[in-house]
Write a protein that holds these residues in place. Structure first.
Motif, PDB file in Angstrom:
ATOM      1  N   THR A  39       0.769  -1.254   0.038  1.00 37.94           N
ATOM      2  CA  THR A  39      -0.030  -0.100   0.175  1.00 37.94           C
ATOM      3  C   THR A  39       0.756   1.182  -0.115  1.00 37.94           C
ATOM      4  O   THR A  39       1.982   1.319   0.884  1.00 37.94           O
ATOM      5  CB  THR A  39      -0.823   0.041   1.118  1.00 37.94           C
ATOM      6  OG1 THR A  39      -1.743  -1.316   1.219  1.00 37.94           O
ATOM      7  CG2 THR A  39      -1.746   1.119   1.065  1.00 37.94           C
ATOM      8  N   VAL A  40       0.609   2.120  -0.759  1.00 34.67           N
ATOM      9  CA  VAL A  40       1.530   3.400  -0.826  1.00 34.67           C
ATOM     10  C   VAL A  40       0.470   4.476  -0.389  1.00 34.67           C
ATOM     11  O   VAL A  40      -0.652   4.594  -0.783  1.00 34.67           O
ATOM     12  CB  VAL A  40       1.658   3.686  -2.482  1.00 34.67           C
ATOM     13  CG1 VAL A  40       2.290   5.267  -2.704  1.00 34.67           C
ATOM     14  CG2 VAL A  40       2.622   2.594  -3.088  1.00 34.67           C
ATOM     15  N   PHE A  41       1.103   5.255   0.457  1.00 26.21           N
ATOM     16  CA  PHE A  41       0.355   6.459   1.356  1.00 26.21           C
ATOM     17  C   PHE A  41       0.887   7.648   0.543  1.00 26.21           C
ATOM     18  O   PHE A  41       2.056   7.860   0.705  1.00 26.21           O
ATOM     19  CB  PHE A  41       0.499   6.274   2.707  1.00 26.21           C
ATOM     20  CG  PHE A  41       0.003   4.894   3.403  1.00 26.21           C
ATOM     21  CD1 PHE A  41      -1.372   4.972   3.591  1.00 26.21           C
ATOM     22  CD2 PHE A  41       0.747   3.890   3.478  1.00 26.21           C
ATOM     23  CE1 PHE A  41      -1.827   3.664   4.226  1.00 26.21           C
ATOM     24  CE2 PHE A  41       0.033   2.668   3.868  1.00 26.21           C
ATOM     25  CZ  PHE A  41      -1.007   2.618   4.270  1.00 26.21           C
ATOM     26  N   GLU A  42       0.215   8.605   0.195  1.00 27.57           N
ATOM     27  CA  GLU A  42       0.625   9.682  -0.354  1.00 27.57           C
ATOM     28  C   GLU A  42      -0.225  10.987   0.309  1.00 27.57           C
ATOM     29  O   GLU A  42      -1.349  10.715   0.397  1.00 27.57           O
ATOM     30  CB  GLU A  42       0.394   9.819  -1.938  1.00 27.57           C
ATOM     31  CG  GLU A  42       0.632  11.283  -2.629  1.00 27.57           C
ATOM     32  CD  GLU A  42       1.902  11.754  -2.353  1.00 27.57           C
ATOM     33  OE1 GLU A  42       1.871  12.778  -1.892  1.00 27.57           O
ATOM     34  OE2 GLU A  42       3.095  11.181  -2.417  1.00 27.57           O
ATOM     35  N   ALA A 239       2.315   6.231 -16.116  1.00 28.06           N
ATOM     36  CA  ALA A 239       2.678   4.971 -16.591  1.00 28.06           C
ATOM     37  C   ALA A 239       3.261   4.215 -15.177  1.00 28.06           C
ATOM     38  O   ALA A 239       2.914   2.954 -15.302  1.00 28.06           O
ATOM     39  CB  ALA A 239       3.739   5.114 -17.407  1.00 28.06           C
ATOM     40  N   PHE A 240       4.098   4.587 -14.457  1.00 28.43           N
ATOM     41  CA  PHE A 240       4.604   4.166 -13.240  1.00 28.43           C
ATOM     42  C   PHE A 240       3.411   3.692 -12.397  1.00 28.43           C
ATOM     43  O   PHE A 240       3.532   2.404 -11.773  1.00 28.43           O
ATOM     44  CB  PHE A 240       5.564   4.849 -12.609  1.00 28.43           C
ATOM     45  CG  PHE A 240       7.086   4.563 -12.977  1.00 28.43           C
ATOM     46  CD1 PHE A 240       7.905   4.079 -12.406  1.00 28.43           C
ATOM     47  CD2 PHE A 240       7.351   5.376 -14.325  1.00 28.43           C
ATOM     48  CE1 PHE A 240       9.139   4.019 -13.111  1.00 28.43           C
ATOM     49  CE2 PHE A 240       8.677   5.137 -14.962  1.00 28.43           C
ATOM     50  CZ  PHE A 240       9.723   4.711 -14.135  1.00 28.43           C
ATOM     51  N   GLN A 241       2.610   4.532 -12.042  1.00 29.70           N
ATOM     52  CA  GLN A 241       1.267   4.219 -11.306  1.00 29.70           C
ATOM     53  C   GLN A 241       0.675   2.850 -11.774  1.00 29.70           C
ATOM     54  O   GLN A 241       0.147   1.989 -11.245  1.00 29.70           O
ATOM     55  CB  GLN A 241       0.410   5.210 -11.110  1.00 29.70           C
ATOM     56  CG  GLN A 241      -0.751   5.193 -10.363  1.00 29.70           C
ATOM     57  CD  GLN A 241      -1.735   6.182 -10.116  1.00 29.70           C
ATOM     58  OE1 GLN A 241      -1.862   7.147 -11.040  1.00 29.70           O
ATOM     59  NE2 GLN A 241      -2.661   5.963  -9.325  1.00 29.70           N
ATOM     60  N   LYS A 242       0.514   2.876 -13.113  1.00 30.02           N
ATOM     61  CA  LYS A 242      -0.260   1.947 -13.671  1.00 30.02           C
ATOM     62  C   LYS A 242       0.386   0.503 -13.939  1.00 30.02           C
ATOM     63  O   LYS A 242      -0.083  -0.547 -13.468  1.00 30.02           O
ATOM     64  CB  LYS A 242      -0.557   2.382 -15.176  1.00 30.02           C
ATOM     65  CG  LYS A 242      -1.526   1.170 -16.250  1.00 30.02           C
ATOM     66  CD  LYS A 242      -1.672   1.531 -17.495  1.00 30.02           C
ATOM     67  CE  LYS A 242      -2.436   0.604 -18.221  1.00 30.02           C
ATOM     68  NZ  LYS A 242      -2.725   0.971 -19.601  1.00 30.02           N
ATOM     69  N   SER A 247       0.517  -4.774 -10.884  1.00 38.80           N
ATOM     70  CA  SER A 247       1.448  -5.618 -10.230  1.00 38.80           C
ATOM     71  C   SER A 247       0.583  -5.891  -8.730  1.00 38.80           C
ATOM     72  O   SER A 247       0.959  -6.815  -8.065  1.00 38.80           O
ATOM     73  CB  SER A 247       2.638  -5.074 -10.128  1.00 38.80           C
ATOM     74  OG  SER A 247       3.393  -4.968 -11.037  1.00 38.80           O
ATOM     75  N   GLY A 248      -0.552  -5.191  -8.596  1.00 41.15           N
ATOM     76  CA  GLY A 248      -1.255  -5.196  -7.297  1.00 41.15           C
ATOM     77  C   GLY A 248      -1.071  -4.351  -6.204  1.00 41.15           C
ATOM     78  O   GLY A 248      -1.662  -4.333  -5.249  1.00 41.15           O
ATOM     79  N   VAL A 249      -0.546  -3.184  -6.570  1.00 44.95           N
ATOM     80  CA  VAL A 249      -0.295  -2.050  -5.572  1.00 44.95           C
ATOM     81  C   VAL A 249      -1.482  -1.327  -5.240  1.00 44.95           C
ATOM     82  O   VAL A 249      -2.226  -1.085  -6.419  1.00 44.95           O
ATOM     83  CB  VAL A 249       0.880  -1.028  -5.991  1.00 44.95           C
ATOM     84  CG1 VAL A 249       0.880   0.012  -4.981  1.00 44.95           C
ATOM     85  CG2 VAL A 249       1.997  -2.022  -6.130  1.00 44.95           C
ATOM     86  N   GLU A 250      -1.931  -1.101  -4.216  1.00 41.99           N
ATOM     87  CA  GLU A 250      -2.996  -0.074  -3.684  1.00 41.99           C
ATOM     88  C   GLU A 250      -2.303   1.330  -3.404  1.00 41.99           C
ATOM     89  O   GLU A 250      -1.419   1.384  -2.712  1.00 41.99           O
ATOM     90  CB  GLU A 250      -3.770  -0.653  -2.707  1.00 41.99           C
ATOM     91  CG  GLU A 250      -4.983   0.290  -2.214  1.00 41.99           C
ATOM     92  CD  GLU A 250      -5.674  -0.015  -0.881  1.00 41.99           C
ATOM     93  OE1 GLU A 250      -6.660   0.537  -0.445  1.00 41.99           O
ATOM     94  OE2 GLU A 250      -5.282  -1.253  -0.574  1.00 41.99           O
TER      95      GLU A 250
END
Length: 501
Positions: A39-42, A239-242, A247-250
């Motif tokens: 999980t990425v927290f921004e 593109a990096f986010q996609k 790959s399964g990242v939230e």
């Protein structure tokens, strides 16, 4: 060449990534592909970190990066996932790669063709054409060594380089030679030196304090070429986010991490928006100093305030995003205004640490290449002036420099521009602090001085917490988008090794 090898996790693990810049997104994608639940927290509304975008009055503005160099670094990353850059965005090679304005009537277009650039050098200084070929050949060697195995090392200890035999190559890649001295062995004309040294000023330190290793940047800029991702740098971030999401990242935006919870030398969870989130490990790709000083208790910090005070930082910058309701014919895509003294501006940034008296500056006009970023018949301008970090940032100062820079731009263009500005927004040190928790409003991270290269940078792994790793421009390998991508890969791989121990 495609490389689909990953350090597959032996058992499930939940990993939190703080920050959705290139380093954070890269680390997240690699770990998720390896089997972690990531999980990425921004803290901000959009992803991309400094490469965020915003729109206004029909214009689309890239907020940060605008130079696309080292294309192989991007390609190498996408190849890890069995993908190509062209699957996600279109790259256009710019010709000229960039223009340098030495005065109202002296403009040098730096051709996309390297041999034409050598001819330009030769016309300026007899013998400089062949010297440039040799200089860039050395830069290519450094690029191959430096951007090969060396830059992908985590920088834990000198043993990494001894095992590679890289200590033997240290003299060959000129790790201990001054960039300034190295350049002056080849070129005398101050205009040629400005072209060679500008990447160091904008992304590093004083040329005399920077290792000659970094002539590898000249190889990338003058030989590989300058590219532009159609649609703007925001397309690259998307593109990096996609790729990460595939790959399964939230991704969770508007998530302000206020605390890392720890127990017995181990991070156990995060506090985000006043709620607890358990985690098995953390990659901190937000500002290193902020994470340590604001999210950790004193006993869990690897570095104290005195350490950060003694570091040499790359510049911050003052930025203006401008929408202009007409075309400006004399502007190229990338325009370097070097109509003032190069060294004087560098001294103001690094030695005097004051507002520059006679600054150099840069103007990006992506609408010259890409009609999608501005309404028809109009121009999208991005104006950047490098400055020292930690300067007081008030509106009156912004206004003063706006008119100074625009006056010089208008003198070059031979026409009124300010009277045709239909949108204007500024950005400076206080904004870097507010948006990115950037230490003293830094824009690019730590300067690439010898004593801040590789093992001498802040460690990628926390000295106090075994499952906390760092990525981004304040750790290895350094400032810029390609190094941030590499940093995320290194951090991910080191964390995966830890989880698989």
């Amino acid at each position: 060449m495609r490389n689909n090898s990953f350090h597959i996790l032996k058992k499930p693990a939940e990993v939190a990534v703080i920050g959705a810049g290139f380093a954070g997104m890269t680390a997240a994608a690699v770990m998720a592909k390896s089997g972690a639940k990531v999980t990425v927290f921004e803290k901000n509304e959009g992803i991309g970190g400094r490469a965020r975008i915003f729109g206004a009055e029909g214009f689309t503005f890239d907020m940060g990066p605008s130079w696309y160099w080292m294309p192989d670094v991007y390609e190498r990353f996408f190849n890890l996932f069995g993908e190509d850059v062209s699957d996600y965005y279109e790259l256009k090679k710019l010709d000229p790669g960039f223009a340098v304005i030495f005065g109202k009537n002296e403009v040098w277009d730096i051709p996309a063709d390297f041999e034409q650039t050598c001819d330009l050098f030769e016309q300026t200084e007899p013998g400089a054409g062949d010297k440039l070929r040799k200089f860039i050949a050395e830069g290519e060697l450094k690029y191959r060594v430096g951007m090969g195995d060396l830059v992908y090392k985590p920088g834990h200890s000198m043993m990494e380089f001894m095992s590679l035999g890289l200590l033997r190559d240290a003299l060959k890649i000129q790790l201990f030679t001054s960039f300034s001295q190295h350049a002056r062995k080849y070129f005398k004309d101050p205009r040629l030196l400005s072209i060679i040294e500008f990447p160091v000023l904008f992304l590093g330190a004083m040329p005399k304090d920077t290792p000659a290793l970094y002539s590898l940047m000249n190889f990338s800029g003058l030989k590989q070429g300058t590219f532009y991702p159609m649609g703007g740098f925001g397309r690259v971030a998307s593109a990096f986010q996609k790729l990460a999401e595939q790959s399964g990242v939230e991704f969770r935006t508007m998530e302000q991490i206020s605390k890392l919870e720890t127990q017995s030398g181990h991070v156990t969870g995060l506090i985000s928006n006043d709620r607890h989130i358990a985690t098995d490990a953390v990659v901190g790709s937000a500002d290193y100093h902020h994470i340590e000083q604001k999210l950790l208790d004193p006993e869990n910090r690897s570095y104290d305030e005195q350490y950060w005070e003694t570091r040499t930082f790359a510049p911050s910058c003052m930025l203006f995003y401008l929408g202009v309701n007409k075309k400006i014919e004399k502007l190229r895509h990338h325009n370097l205004f070097f109509d003032e003294d190069f060294e004087g501006h560098a001294i103001d940034i690094y030695k005097h640490k004051k507002w520059p008296e006679k600054p150099l500056f840069y103007v990006c006009c992506p609408s010259r290449t890409d009609p999608s970023v501005a309404p028809d018949g109009q121009e999208n301008l991005f104006v950047l002036m490098p400055i020292a970090i930690g300067l007081d940032d008030v509106e009156a100062t912004r206004e003063s420099y706006y008119h100074m820079l625009m006056g010089r731009l208008e003198a070059f263009a031979g026409e009124d521009v300010r009277g045709h500005v239909v949108f204007r927004q500024s950005y400076c040190t206080s904004d870097f602090i507010k948006d990115y928790n950037a230490y003293k409003g830094n824009a690019y991270g730590l300067a690439n001085t010898l004593l801040q290269t590789a093992i001498f940078k802040p460690k990628l792994r926390s000295k106090k917490l075994d499952n906390l790793f760092y990525a981004g421009q304040l750790t290895v390998p350094g400032p810029g988008v390609p190094p941030s991508i590499i940093s995320g890969q290194i951090a991910a791989n080191e964390l995966l090794k830890f989880l698989n121990r």
